[in-house]
Motif scaffolding. Structure first.
Motif, mmCIF file in Angstrom:
data_model
loop_
_atom_site.group_PDB
_atom_site.id
_atom_site.type_symbol
_atom_site.label_atom_id
_atom_site.label_comp_id
_atom_site.label_asym_id
_atom_site.label_seq_id
_atom_site.Cartn_x
_atom_site.Cartn_y
_atom_site.Cartn_z
ATOM 1 N N ARG A 170 43.010 -23.374 -11.699
ATOM 2 C CA ARG A 170 44.425 -23.494 -12.067
ATOM 3 C C ARG A 170 45.337 -22.873 -11.016
ATOM 4 N NH1 ARG A 170 43.971 -21.569 -18.267
ATOM 5 N NH2 ARG A 170 46.260 -21.593 -18.200
ATOM 6 N N ILE A 171 44.896 -21.787 -10.397
ATOM 7 C CA ILE A 171 45.685 -21.161 -9.327
ATOM 8 C C ILE A 171 45.742 -22.083 -8.108
ATOM 9 C CG2 ILE A 171 45.663 -19.272 -7.643
ATOM 10 C CD1 ILE A 171 44.619 -17.464 -9.928
ATOM 11 N N SER A 172 44.611 -22.690 -7.755
ATOM 12 C CA SER A 172 44.586 -23.611 -6.608
ATOM 13 C C SER A 172 45.536 -24.775 -6.841
ATOM 14 C CB SER A 172 43.163 -24.127 -6.379
ATOM 15 O OG SER A 172 42.282 -23.072 -6.078
ATOM 16 N N GLU A 173 45.502 -25.337 -8.048
ATOM 17 C CA GLU A 173 46.384 -26.462 -8.365
ATOM 18 C C GLU A 173 47.849 -26.037 -8.332
ATOM 19 O OE1 GLU A 173 44.946 -27.700 -12.141
ATOM 20 O OE2 GLU A 173 43.266 -28.874 -11.325
ATOM 21 N N ALA A 174 48.142 -24.831 -8.841
ATOM 22 C CA ALA A 174 49.526 -24.339 -8.852
ATOM 23 C C ALA A 174 50.062 -24.152 -7.438
ATOM 24 C CB ALA A 174 49.600 -23.017 -9.618
#
Length: 443
Positions: free
Chosen positions: A57-61
Motif C-alpha cells: 500500500r505504501i508503494s502504491e501511494a
C-alpha cells in the motif's frame, strides 16, 4: 550500532521527492497515521515491523511498482534474526508470481534449512503451482528436496513430480533424463497425481518409441484405475474421494491406459492382441453418473471401434480402410496417429491410399493448437515427425522419389529440433531404401 533501516530510509527518500509527510501518506495509503508512526519512528527496538500488505500500500501511494522495495523487505522478514511466517508467506508468494528469484534465494538462505519451515514452503509452492509460468517456484521445490531428509515422503515425491513436469520441453534427451530421475518416486505420489504422472510417462515413452517402457507404464495406469474405480463387474473396495482435483476426467485416464497398451503391442507387431483391448473401454457407461458424461462415453465407444479397425489394418485386414478413414475424419485430434496407421498399412501391404491422404492436409501448427499442455504438444511434434517418416516411405513406394526425399528431410529437421535420437536412427535406415538395399515393405 546501526540504527538506520535501509527499507525505511528508502521510503522516506521517496516521500520527500513527492513532498509527502506521514499525514499525506496515511491518506493516500489508507494506513492509520498512528500505525505509520509505530513503523517509522524510533530506534530498532521501538519500531513495529512492517507487514507485507502495508509495504504494498505504501508503494502504491508513492506511485511506485508494488515490487519497488522487495529487495529491502527481506530483512523485515527476519527482524531480531527470527523468521516471521506472517511476513515471509505473502512475500514469497508474490516474489514467485512476479519472478524475483534473488529475493527468494535470500529468504531461503536465511531460513537455513530449518525443518519447521519446510511445511510452510511446501504449502506456498503447492498453492501457486499451475498459476505461475516463471521458474522461481522451482527454487522452492529444489530447496525442499535438499533439506527434507525423508526420501520416501509424499512431499519429496511431489517435489520430484513438479520439477519433472517443469523440465519437459522440446529436447527429447532432456525429457529422457527428467523421466529417469523422476521415475523412482512415482509410487509415493498421492493417487490423484500418480494418474497424471503415469499418463505423462506413457506419452514420453511413446516419444522414445520404447515399447517395453510404454507397456510397463500403461500396465501401471490400468492397474491404478482398476484399484481406484473398479470394473463393470467389480466395484472398488471403497469409493475414491480425491484430496486434490484431478487434472482430467476419470474416463480419460481409464481409457488412455488401454489405448497406450494397444500402442505398445502394435509397436511390437502383436496387432491381434492389441485389438482385444478395445473391448476394455468400448462401453464405460458404468463409470459415469452425470448425464453430461454420456457424450464422452459415446465418443469413447467410437474411438474403441476406430482403434480396433486400426489394429486390423496393421494385421492385414485392409477391407476396413475406407471406414477407418471416415471415422478418423470425425476425430481431428487423432488425425496424426490415424494417418500413421494408414501409412504403415499402405507401406506394409503395398496399398495406394492417395485418395484418402487428400482428405487430411498435413498441418503441424493446427495439430499443436489442439493439444492442451506443453508435454502433449511435444507428443504431437514427435508423432508428426514419425508421420513424415512413414510418408517418405510411401512416396518412395509410389515412385515419387523427389517428394520422398523432401519429406524425409522435413522429418529429419523436426527430429533434429526435438533431439530425438530414436527418430535419427529410423531416418538413417531410409538410406538402405534409397540405395536399393531393402524394399519399402521391409522398413
Amino acid at each position: 550500532m546501526q540504527t538506520s533501516n535501509p527499507l525505511r530510509t528508502a521510503i522516506k527518500q521517496n516521500m520527500r521527492k513527492k513532498g509527502y509527510n506521514f499525514s499525506v501518506l496515511s491518506e493516500k495509503s489508507g494506513i492509520p497515521r498512528g500505525s505509520l508512526s509505530l513503523i517509522f519512528v524510533g530506534g530498532p527496538s521501538r519500531r513495529s515491523p512492517m507487514s507485507f500488505q502495508h509495504l504494498i500500500r505504501i508503494s502504491e501511494a508513492l506511485g511506485l511498482p508494488e515490487d519497488a522495495f522487495f529487495d529491502l523487505y527481506v530483512d523485515e522478514c527476519f527482524i531480531g534474526g527470527r523468521p516471521n511466517r506472517s511476513r515471509i508467506e505473502p512475500f514469497l508468494e508474490r516474489c514467485i508470481e512476479l519472478g524475483h528469484p534473488g529475493c527468494i534465494d535470500r529468504v531461503l538462505e536465511r531460513l537455513n534449512g530449518e525443518p519447521r519451515y519446510l511445511p510452510l514452503l511446501f504449502r506456498i509452492a503447492e498453492s501457486l503451482n499451475g498459476n505461475v509460468t516463471n521458474s522461481p517456484i522451482e527454487r522452492i521445490y529444489q530447496y525442499l528436496l535438499l533439506h527434507n531428509g525423508n526420501r520416501h515422503s509424499i512431499e519429496v515425491a511431489v517435489c520430484h513430480y513438479r520439477l519433472f513436469l517443469q523440465k519437459i520441453g522440446e529436447d527429447e534427451e532432456i525429457n529422457s533424463m527428467a523421466l529417469n530421475a523422476f521415475s523412482p518416486y512415482r509410487d509415493n505420489l498421492p493417487d490423484e497425481f500418480k494418474l497424471e504422472a503415469l499418463l505423462v510417462m506413457c506419452n514420453l515413452s511413446l516419444n522414445r518409441m520404447n515399447a517395453d517402457e510404454l507397456e510397463k507404464a500403461a500396465d501401471e495406469l490400468i492397474a491404478l484405475c482398476i484399484r481406484l474405480f473398479g470394473t463393470r463387474d467389480c466395484p472398488p473396495v471403497k469409493p475414491f474421494v480425491p484430496e486434490y482435483p484431478l487434472e482430467r476426467p476419470i474416463l480419460f485416464y481409464y481409457s488412455q491406459g488401454y489405448i497406450m497398451k494397444q500402442i505398445a503391442l502394435c509397436e511390437r507387431g502383436d496387432f491381434r492382441q492389441a485389438e482385444r483391448y478395445s473391448e476394455r473401454y468400448r462401453d464405460l457407461s458404468w463409470l459415469v453418473s452425470d448425464p453430461e458424461d454420456e457424450r464422452s462415453v459415446s465418443v469413447l465407444r467410437e474411438v474403441a471401434h476406430t482403434t480396433s479397425l486400426g489394429c486390423g489394418l496393421l494385421d492385414g485386414r485392409v477391407e476396413g480402410l475406407d471406414e477407418y478413414a471416415k471415422l478418423l475424419g470425425r476425430h481431428p485430434t487423432e488425425t496424426t496417429s490415424g494417418l500413421i496407421v494408414m501409412l504403415r498399412t499402405a507401406n506394409r501391404y503395398s496399398l495406394d491410399i492417395d485418395e484418402w491422404l487428400k482428405r487430411f492436409p498435413l498441418d503441424l501448427e493446427r495439430t499443436l493448437e489442439m493439444q492442451d499442455s506443453a508435454y502433449r504438444k511435444q507428443v504431437g511434434r514427435n508423432r508428426f515427425a514419425r508421420l513424415l517418416y512413414q510418408l517418405s516411405i510411401y512416396h518412395y513406394s509410389r515412385g515419387r522419389i523427389e517428394e520422398s526425399l523432401q519429406t524425409a528431410l522435413q522429418s529429419w529437421e523436426l527430429s533434429r529440433r526435438l533431439n530425438n535420437h530414436r527418430m535419427f536412427r529410423l531416418l538413417a535406415s531410409l538410406t538402405l531404401m534409397y540405395s536399393g538395399q531393402c524394399e519399402p515393405t521391409e522398413l
